[in-house]
Design an enzyme around this catalytic site. Structure first.
Site, short mmCIF file in Angstrom:
data_model
loop_
_atom_site.label_atom_id
_atom_site.label_comp_id
_atom_site.label_asym_id
_atom_site.label_seq_id
_atom_site.Cartn_x
_atom_site.Cartn_y
_atom_site.Cartn_z
N ASP A 43 0.80 -1.21 0.00
CA ASP A 43 0.00 0.00 0.00
C ASP A 43 0.84 1.27 0.00
O ASP A 43 0.52 2.25 -0.67
CB ASP A 43 -0.93 0.01 1.23
CG ASP A 43 -2.06 -0.99 1.09
OD1 ASP A 43 -2.18 -1.60 0.01
OD2 ASP A 43 -2.81 -1.16 2.07
N GLU A 122 -14.20 8.83 12.01
CA GLU A 122 -14.44 7.39 12.12
C GLU A 122 -13.21 6.63 11.65
O GLU A 122 -12.33 7.19 10.99
CB GLU A 122 -15.68 6.98 11.31
CG GLU A 122 -15.62 7.34 9.85
CD GLU A 122 -16.95 7.16 9.15
OE1 GLU A 122 -17.94 6.80 9.81
OE2 GLU A 122 -17.01 7.38 7.93
N LYS A 124 -10.90 4.13 9.58
CA LYS A 124 -10.79 3.67 8.20
C LYS A 124 -10.51 2.17 8.22
O LYS A 124 -9.38 1.74 8.40
CB LYS A 124 -9.68 4.42 7.47
CG LYS A 124 -9.66 4.16 5.97
CD LYS A 124 -8.63 5.04 5.29
CE LYS A 124 -8.67 4.85 3.78
NZ LYS A 124 -8.34 3.48 3.37
N ARG A 145 -17.81 -1.43 -5.01
CA ARG A 145 -17.71 -0.06 -5.52
C ARG A 145 -17.41 -0.04 -7.00
O ARG A 145 -17.89 0.82 -7.74
CB ARG A 145 -16.64 0.72 -4.75
CG ARG A 145 -16.53 2.17 -5.21
CD ARG A 145 -15.58 2.97 -4.36
NE ARG A 145 -14.22 2.45 -4.45
CZ ARG A 145 -13.21 2.87 -3.69
NH1 ARG A 145 -13.43 3.80 -2.78
NH2 ARG A 145 -12.01 2.37 -3.82
N GLU A 185 -18.41 -1.07 4.64
CA GLU A 185 -17.17 -1.82 4.44
C GLU A 185 -17.40 -3.26 4.86
O GLU A 185 -17.93 -3.54 5.94
CB GLU A 185 -16.06 -1.20 5.30
CG GLU A 185 -14.68 -1.46 4.78
CD GLU A 185 -14.30 -0.48 3.68
OE1 GLU A 185 -13.22 -0.67 3.08
OE2 GLU A 185 -15.06 0.46 3.39
N LYS A 343 -14.92 13.64 8.12
CA LYS A 343 -15.95 14.13 7.22
C LYS A 343 -16.64 15.35 7.82
O LYS A 343 -16.81 15.42 9.05
CB LYS A 343 -17.01 13.05 6.97
CG LYS A 343 -16.47 11.75 6.41
CD LYS A 343 -17.56 10.68 6.35
CE LYS A 343 -17.02 9.37 5.81
NZ LYS A 343 -18.06 8.31 5.83
N CYS A 461 26.00 -26.03 15.86
CA CYS A 461 25.90 -24.66 16.33
C CYS A 461 26.88 -23.77 15.56
O CYS A 461 28.07 -24.10 15.47
CB CYS A 461 26.21 -24.60 17.83
SG CYS A 461 26.26 -22.92 18.50
N CYS A 486 28.89 -22.03 25.35
CA CYS A 486 28.65 -21.58 23.98
C CYS A 486 28.75 -20.06 23.95
O CYS A 486 28.01 -19.37 24.67
CB CYS A 486 27.27 -22.03 23.51
SG CYS A 486 26.79 -21.34 21.89
#
Length: 752
Positions: A43, A122, A124, A145, A185, A343, A461, A486
């Protein structure tokens, strides 16, 4: 003059060429995202491309045309679905990514109106936008949509979604509108999304990059066709030998029928897991709506699901507070959110502000930093932890996600690498939710080119060459059994001793731990509290060259800090000492219960497994693990060395501070509180039954204000605006020692 014209022509040609590249990339990304539900870029990559295109067209307006991505909504209608014409156009939203950009939008809105408007804020939701049309209270269509004007008819699939009512059932005296177009939605909860990706991995498929793509892929299935295919396969064949696939009464179901049934079942399960929330209103007949918030109240009374988090605010400060709150609490919501939508609440004012070709001017989406991105998996290596567990981890091309740059992510074990199907060289989806450790979700299978290679877990290891083995038969994890010597385990245990969850020793990080061990200052973590100045002078890491008037190597400021911090660590509470000892399964919660029940390391060391298991939250598995730890002689040597080094191995009895002293009270801590770290200050509150949150609200009892560097913090400003009591370091100590009545007075009494 001719040179200027030539330069302009060259620049215009370059701009046109870049426009073509950007527009093509955006169109391809949209097709993958909206039509195929298989995003090829993350995105944030898309947002960056789109913003560059907007800026390019702003500088070169002649480039913008009717087919530019900046003037279209972005979706298309797939041929496999019947088309539905929306009664009113469904717009996309413009995005802002910073407070500065938000301020510019707010100023544009106010400039277009006579007076400042109310705003509705609100969440999203990361889902798929749909349009539900009800006539006389009955659902006649549910559509995606699409391109904003025409969507895909998924009404049949809506019958499987409980949140989409087939019939509106009014309450509170409401009447059903003759026509109602509700926008909303469709989404998955986080829990269901996790289940879906587990299923994708089991099927050797690319995991969904985000809940939106999972929801879109699930809603846009042709379930009716799957049902038809299954019914046809189950029909008797012409020869009368049972169903067409060869099975009859008493016969086993054919593989084809079993596969069709499995596909249908999976599709229905996914549809039934979808949720629906309404966040907008299109065309309405038979009822008047003055504001969006009034419309939401109407929708709720008609039985449509609306968000409980939507909030009307009177001024821009309220908008910013809403955005800040959910920026801090975005993971407290049951579904993924990628921002906040703001809004104008008044519908008449919305009409005055109007729309552009693709988005309303009266709404904006404030986008949070992305939490799922795409990057290249360069290598898979292994790390040896403090308890010997050998863990594969991904080395990736650095990428910014959730506000920080990430180059490595855990892969847990070899089985997890195989389960997720990731190959070295893969393009992968990476997730980092909040403060969670970065996680590779899975590969983008579609973009493989054949150069990828399989990861092979080592047999020995990487630090001490000891043969790796599972602790017991059937374990998926393998461990290095060379616990005592170790080098990797020694480094990890020493760094853990200094970590914030253990003894919180500033200055003793990974590099310092490595230097102490490699120069022989320490043989193991037991030697830590026996270290003196002369010991540190043996390590170049802790020394500097002598200056004028000085003789011999001088200790660095970091060395002095470590010595001072060791003095403080010697007096830490018992539970922190228990965490620092690296006992398997003993983290802070368990350590606190053990400290409360037994009071000293010595008492714990001689307790039976049954006695240990009787402590709250311990149980027999942890109890046996503790017994095994104390059975190792070298572990007891570590404790003896710490005892000689002055470490407090027992808690003092506390009689005047009951565990519930701050029960029911909520605090916010900001700045550096003298005598505490942020973590220890929070622990001091929670140990006494109080609650610590990250943001100031009306439910906050008091703000603990530490040193903010001379600048008033936003939390302090908000506390003062709300009339919340503010305590400085002295007031905080009074709160812990004398109780809330003494430190808070009337504020505590009101909270009670």
């Amino acid at each position: 003059m001719s040179d200027a014209k030539s330069l302009d022509a060259t620049s215009a040609a370059a701009a046109r060429e870049r426009w073509i590249v950007l527009a093509s990339a955006i169109d391809e990304a949209r097709a993958a995202y909206y039509q195929r539900d298989e995003p090829t870029i993350a995105d944030d990559e898309y947002d960056q491309l789109f913003r560059e295109l907007v800026e390019l067209e702003s500088s070169w307006p002649e480039l913008q045309s009717g087919d530019s991505p900046t003037v279209s909504v972005g979706g298309e209608v797939a041929e496999m679905f019947t088309q539905v014409q929306h009664l009113q156009r469904m717009f996309s939203l413009d995005n802002v990514f910073s407070q500065e950009e938000l301020t510019e939008w707010l100023q544009r809105v106010e400039k277009g109106l006579d007076s400042p408007p109310e705003f509705l804020c609100e969440l999203k939701i990361d889902g798929l936008a749909v349009d539900a049309v009800y006539r006389a209270g009955r659902l006649v269509s549910l559509a995606t949509r699409g391109d904003g004007t025409t969507g895909e008819d998924v009404t049949y699939n809506a019958s499987f979604i409980d949140d989409v009512p087939a019939v509106l059932r009014p309450a509170n005296g409401r009447e059903v509108p003759e026509l109602l177009e509700a926008r909303g939605e469709v989404f998955f909860t986080n829990a269901f999304f996790e289940r879906l990706n587990e299923e994708q991995l089991a099927l050797k498929s690319t995991p969904f990059a985000n809940p939106r793509n999972a929801a879109a892929g699930s809603l846009r299935q042709r379930v009716d066709r799957r049902e038809q295919d299954l019914a046809a396969a189950q029909q008797p064949s012409p020869a009368g030998q049972g169903p067409g696939s060869g099975s009859g009464p008493g016969q086993a179901t054919s593989p084809r029928i079993a596969r069709l049934q499995s596909d249908l079942d999976r599709a229905i399960v996914r549809l039934s897991g979808l949720r629906f929330t309404v966040h907008g209103i299109g065309q309405v007949e038979g009822v008047a709506i003055g504001t969006l918030s009034e419309g939401y109240a109407l929708l709720a009374d008609l039985g449509l699901p609306v968000s409980a988090q939507a909030k009307v605010v009177a001024e821009p400060a309220g908008v910013r507070a809403f955005i800040e709150h959910f920026g801090e609490h975005r993971h407290d919501v049951e579904h993924e959110i990628d921002g906040v939508v703001v809004k104008v609440n008044d519908i008449a004012l919305q009409s005055r502000l109007g729309e552009t070709s693709r988005a309303p001017r009266w709404a904006i989406a404030y986008k949070y930093p992305p939490e799922v991105v795409r990057t290249r998996l360069l290598d898979i290596r292994v790390n040896v932890g403090r308890t010997g567990r050998v863990t594969p981890y991904a080395v990736m091309e650095p990428v910014r996600v959730a506000g920080s740059t990430v180059a490595m992510a855990t892969l847990h074990n070899a089985f997890e690498v195989e389960r997720k199907g990731v190959l070295i060289g893969d393009m992968v989806f990476l997730r980092k939710a909040g403060d969670v450790i970065p996680e590779v979700l899975g590969p983008v299978v579609e973009v493989r080119d054949g150069s990828e290679r399989v990861f092979v877990m080592p047999d020995t290891c990487p630090d001490c060459s000891t043969l790796l083995r599972p602790e017991k038969e059937g374990d998926k994890d393998v461990r290095c059994p060379n616990a005592r010597s170790c080098p990797a385990q020694l480094r990890e245990r020493l760094a853990h001793v200094a970590s914030r969850s253990a003894l919180d020793i500033e200055g003793l990080g990974d590099k310092a731990a490595r230097a102490l061990l490699e120069t022989g200052v320490l043989a193991d973590e037991g030697d830590l509290f026996l270290v003196c100045e002369d010991d540190l002078r043996r390590s170049p890491f802790f020394t500097r060259e002598a200056g004028r008037g000085e003789s011999g190597p001088q200790l660095t400021e970091n060395a002095k800090t470590v010595l001072a911090e060791l003095d403080v660590a010697r007096r830490r509470p018992l539970w922190r000492v228990l965490v620092a000892l690296s006992m398997r399964h003993v983290g802070p919660p368990t350590a606190k219960e053990l400290a409360r029940a037994f009071g000293s390391v010595d008492a714990i060391s001689v307790a039976s497994a049954e006695e240990l298991a009787s402590a709250e939250g311990v149980g027999m598995v942890i109890a046996e693990s503790i017994r095994e730890w104390f059975a190792e002689e070298w572990h007891r040597d570590v404790i003896d060395k710490w005892r000689r080094g002055g470490v407090s191995l027992a808690d003092e009895a506390i009689v005047d501070r009951p565990a519930g002293l701050l029960e029911g009270l909520t605090f916010v801590i900001t700045g550096a509180v003298e005598g505490f770290t942020r973590e220890t200050a929070a622990e001091a509150v929670t140990d006494l039954g109080g609650k610590v949150t990250g943001s100031v609200s009306k439910s906050t009892t008091a703000l603990i204000q530490g040193d903010a560097g001379g600048k008033p913090s936003s939390k302090l400003k908000k506390a003062e605006a709300l009339g919340i009591r503010v305590l400085d370091a002295g007031g905080f100590r009074s709160l812990l020692s004398d109780g809330p009545s003494a430190a808070l007075g009337s504020a505590a009494q009101e909270a009670e």
